[in-house]
Scaffold this motif. Sequence first.
Motif, mmCIF file in Angstrom:
data_model
loop_
_atom_site.group_PDB
_atom_site.id
_atom_site.type_symbol
_atom_site.label_atom_id
_atom_site.label_comp_id
_atom_site.label_asym_id
_atom_site.label_seq_id
_atom_site.Cartn_x
_atom_site.Cartn_y
_atom_site.Cartn_z
ATOM 1 N N ARG A 1 -12.391 15.604 -17.358
ATOM 2 C CA ARG A 1 -12.726 14.682 -17.377
ATOM 3 C C ARG A 1 -14.620 14.596 -16.077
ATOM 4 O O ARG A 1 -15.845 13.966 -16.798
ATOM 5 C CB ARG A 1 -12.017 13.507 -15.911
ATOM 6 C CG ARG A 1 -12.705 12.459 -15.134
ATOM 7 C CD ARG A 1 -11.557 11.654 -14.924
ATOM 8 N NE ARG A 1 -12.288 11.062 -13.677
ATOM 9 C CZ ARG A 1 -12.100 9.894 -13.323
ATOM 10 N NH1 ARG A 1 -10.820 10.207 -12.961
ATOM 11 N NH2 ARG A 1 -12.676 8.887 -12.522
ATOM 12 N N LEU A 2 -14.567 15.288 -15.314
ATOM 13 C CA LEU A 2 -15.446 16.031 -14.534
ATOM 14 C C LEU A 2 -16.664 16.347 -15.651
ATOM 15 O O LEU A 2 -17.710 16.422 -15.509
ATOM 16 C CB LEU A 2 -15.336 16.818 -13.596
ATOM 17 C CG LEU A 2 -14.777 16.098 -12.911
ATOM 18 C CD1 LEU A 2 -14.158 17.110 -11.031
ATOM 19 C CD2 LEU A 2 -15.371 14.894 -11.759
ATOM 20 N N ARG B 1 -19.446 15.313 -17.803
ATOM 21 C CA ARG B 1 -20.200 14.153 -17.435
ATOM 22 C C ARG B 1 -21.584 15.084 -17.948
ATOM 23 O O ARG B 1 -22.522 14.424 -18.185
ATOM 24 C CB ARG B 1 -20.100 14.434 -16.307
ATOM 25 C CG ARG B 1 -22.050 13.666 -15.476
ATOM 26 C CD ARG B 1 -21.558 12.092 -15.505
ATOM 27 N NE ARG B 1 -22.861 11.634 -14.316
ATOM 28 C CZ ARG B 1 -23.460 9.861 -14.941
ATOM 29 N NH1 ARG B 1 -22.432 9.731 -16.005
ATOM 30 N NH2 ARG B 1 -24.132 9.720 -14.170
ATOM 31 N N THR B 2 -21.497 16.379 -18.150
ATOM 32 C CA THR B 2 -22.395 16.667 -19.147
ATOM 33 C C THR B 2 -22.006 17.905 -20.592
ATOM 34 O O THR B 2 -23.638 17.649 -20.682
ATOM 35 C CB THR B 2 -22.816 18.283 -17.326
ATOM 36 O OG1 THR B 2 -22.335 19.231 -18.036
ATOM 37 C CG2 THR B 2 -23.861 17.709 -16.460
ATOM 38 N N ALA C 1 -25.447 23.879 -9.174
ATOM 39 C CA ALA C 1 -25.657 23.746 -10.722
ATOM 40 C C ALA C 1 -26.592 24.153 -11.262
ATOM 41 O O ALA C 1 -26.549 25.053 -12.851
ATOM 42 C CB ALA C 1 -25.481 22.056 -10.727
ATOM 43 N N LEU D 1 -8.312 16.054 -15.573
ATOM 44 C CA LEU D 1 -9.498 16.612 -14.693
ATOM 45 C C LEU D 1 -10.667 17.150 -14.778
ATOM 46 O O LEU D 1 -12.219 16.780 -14.859
ATOM 47 C CB LEU D 1 -9.082 16.436 -12.544
ATOM 48 C CG LEU D 1 -10.279 16.726 -11.591
ATOM 49 C CD1 LEU D 1 -10.839 15.213 -11.484
ATOM 50 C CD2 LEU D 1 -10.231 17.185 -10.279
ATOM 51 N N SER E 1 -31.281 21.131 -14.190
ATOM 52 C CA SER E 1 -32.034 19.488 -14.351
ATOM 53 C C SER E 1 -31.070 18.643 -15.646
ATOM 54 O O SER E 1 -30.971 17.072 -16.281
ATOM 55 C CB SER E 1 -32.574 20.017 -16.093
ATOM 56 O OG SER E 1 -31.875 20.850 -17.418
ATOM 57 N N GLY E 2 -29.679 19.080 -15.739
ATOM 58 C CA GLY E 2 -28.826 18.021 -16.878
ATOM 59 C C GLY E 2 -29.195 17.864 -18.460
ATOM 60 O O GLY E 2 -28.023 17.634 -19.363
ATOM 61 N N HIS F 1 -20.683 21.443 -13.952
ATOM 62 C CA HIS F 1 -22.148 20.412 -14.473
ATOM 63 C C HIS F 1 -23.156 21.641 -15.467
ATOM 64 O O HIS F 1 -23.008 20.861 -15.732
ATOM 65 C CB HIS F 1 -22.317 19.920 -13.107
ATOM 66 C CG HIS F 1 -21.257 18.575 -12.857
ATOM 67 N ND1 HIS F 1 -21.303 17.704 -11.986
ATOM 68 C CD2 HIS F 1 -20.452 17.953 -13.475
ATOM 69 C CE1 HIS F 1 -20.967 16.615 -12.058
ATOM 70 N NE2 HIS F 1 -20.301 16.733 -13.417
ATOM 71 N N MET G 1 -17.045 22.524 -9.012
ATOM 72 C CA MET G 1 -17.664 21.025 -10.080
ATOM 73 C C MET G 1 -19.265 21.654 -10.139
ATOM 74 O O MET G 1 -19.952 21.153 -10.925
ATOM 75 C CB MET G 1 -17.992 20.104 -8.656
ATOM 76 C CG MET G 1 -18.988 18.676 -9.179
ATOM 77 S SD MET G 1 -17.600 18.207 -9.947
ATOM 78 C CE MET G 1 -17.460 16.658 -8.895
ATOM 79 N N ALA G 2 -19.827 22.655 -8.894
ATOM 80 C CA ALA G 2 -21.719 22.647 -9.315
ATOM 81 C C ALA G 2 -21.116 23.229 -10.442
ATOM 82 O O ALA G 2 -22.310 23.503 -11.399
ATOM 83 C CB ALA G 2 -22.018 23.674 -8.328
#
Lengths: 346, 346
Positions: free
Chosen positions: B286-287, B290-291, B210, B283, B144-145, B248, B244-245
């Motif tokens: 930075r990534l 986002r969350t 995620a 990195l 859901s973020g 996040h 990545m998942a």
Amino acid sequence: MQTAAHVLREADPLPQPYLLFLGDVVEPGYAKTAFGLRDWARERCVGEFACEGAKVSAGLPAMTPAQARMSGAKAMVIGVANPGGRIPASWVPQLVQALEAGLDLIGGMHARLSGIEPLRNAALVLGRRLIDVRDPPAAIAVASGRKRSGKRLLTVGTDCALGKKYTALTLARELRARGIDADFRASGQTGILIAGEGMPLDAVVVDFAAGAAETLSPDADPAHWDVIEGQGSLFHPAYAGVSMALLHGSQPDVVVVCHQPGRTHVLGYPGFAMPSLEDTIELTLRLGARTNPAIRCAGISLNTGELDADAAQRVIEDTGSRLGLPVADPIRGGDALSRLVDACLA
Amino acid sequence: MQTAAHVLREADPLPQPYLLFLGDVVEPGYAKTAFGLRDWARERCVGEFACEGAKVSAGLPAMTPAQARMSGAKAMVIGVANPGGRIPASWVPQLVQALEAGLDLIGGMHARLSGIEPLRNAALVLGRRLIDVRDPPAAIAVASGRKRSGKRLLTVGTDCALGKKYTALTLARELRARGIDADFRASGQTGILIAGEGMPLDAVVVDFAAGAAETLSPDADPAHWDVIEGQGSLFHPAYAGVSMALLHGSQPDVVVVCHQPGRTHVLGYPGFAMPSLEDTIELTLRLGARTNPAIRCAGISLNTGELDADAAQRVIEDTGSRLGLPVADPIRGGDALSRLVDACLA
């Protein structure tokens, strides 16, 4: 009983041509799978079939499964993408009718054909196949990172659902129109139905997702292009892992960034602002360079469907001068699209 | 028959305490699951059990399953991680013996306990459970973020297999030693056995990866810390999507970057040079922003196991002055570790 897993593993394309099934759909928006097949695989669709009371047509000849079989159809495809991806009980008689007429059934919905007992029984008795294109192959290898031969183009997005599939289909068509040996490589269910094969990337176990992307675009002739349908977005709070794995496994030489002008937030995620095109290009090239240091961005595909022709023209020109890159809306085509294709090949 | 899926879905921890099963192992390296449990969950291990001819001990009291049951054991854990993750037929009598003694069986290997017919039959007849901790929950939601309450620390790596789990376990222990309410959150099978619960992240379908990470560290008291075991690396040609998942979905406030000095290439990928610590930090932040825009890097965990004490001290100091960050080897501990913990809490 065979499944899409079998089909993909054996590099055996889906049974074609298709009869498109429209269920009992009354909203055109829910028939977009059928419309996609009509637009991109018209020569492989013999006709359409619906339940009593359906109000949507894809404009193909209406026929029964038996008539379709006589016309050469090998399978009936569920052309509906309804909310929840359900197969209502009211469709089952028509689906059984197709099996009885000698057609296999192909579905790309969340609900699995093989999960519906009357279909399973009928398929077994009749020797027909129920093919769920969302089922990935059973045996996918972990990504090797080995550089493959041939050229690759990947469409990447600032978000979901803004034209990555359409852009890849258009670019593959344009490359072929120029006499270039090019394949559209489908990574989602509608794309797989259109191409007749592919990889349902979002259904793969995450450890194997980059490996699945490697499988999707195998070694090819050095002059051959694979035009790969992108998924998700590197900035998406739920799906960035899908996009990352697809980018690494695809090893694209060229990316085309897809965007919808005017979209301010990630679809369904009001707390997440859309990334800029600049950031999307920069991050994609940086991450993609890990498996292909020669990666470059050829240009931008804008989905201007919600704008009038003048406004679309303006945003295409403004974006192009701001970024110094070719920009086109593949649906509007024209010289802009031609320049984008030139840049992909440059 | 219940599976780990059930256990996790119901937030029902694994049955404990454990009897550790060492199979017929003659190489200590293959018993590292048992060693991890001994080192990190000693109070939940009543003893060990092995086949005739086994040459490796975890140093726990040797006992039969029946004796272990009498001592309170609830389950026997396969403490072996052999190449291929197989369960040899020669172990089956001992595994059945455990079921007969009233113990559930817990496995974290590639081979599933429930895939072995004699075990399935015995478990069914005896009413025992076969729990495969590599099986993810059946119903994981898409991420859901949504920002969750509580504090989160994620260990991230420049590669696989260089100390992300050990670092997270150490940091969770150090936080608790300071009176802070902290949980180790396991994302891989050995970690899950140690914690008694967790999420086998690499086995989740990529669309839900995620979301699985969100599930792993739920809303908590604002002062509570989840210390989350990292997976893979954002620079890994096969597993970057996993990382990545997890990044996040974890929404970490703090990351600690784990690295092994002297490793020049990604393990098993000689064509891929290791990323620098600088690039990994940049990195990741930075990534991760986002969350969680407040994400920061607290410091570096170095695995100096292959260096002597002087060389280790030197690389820890050099790395610290180069990056201007606290650097410690959690196994060597000392003031360096204490400063790293300070920085996590700063």
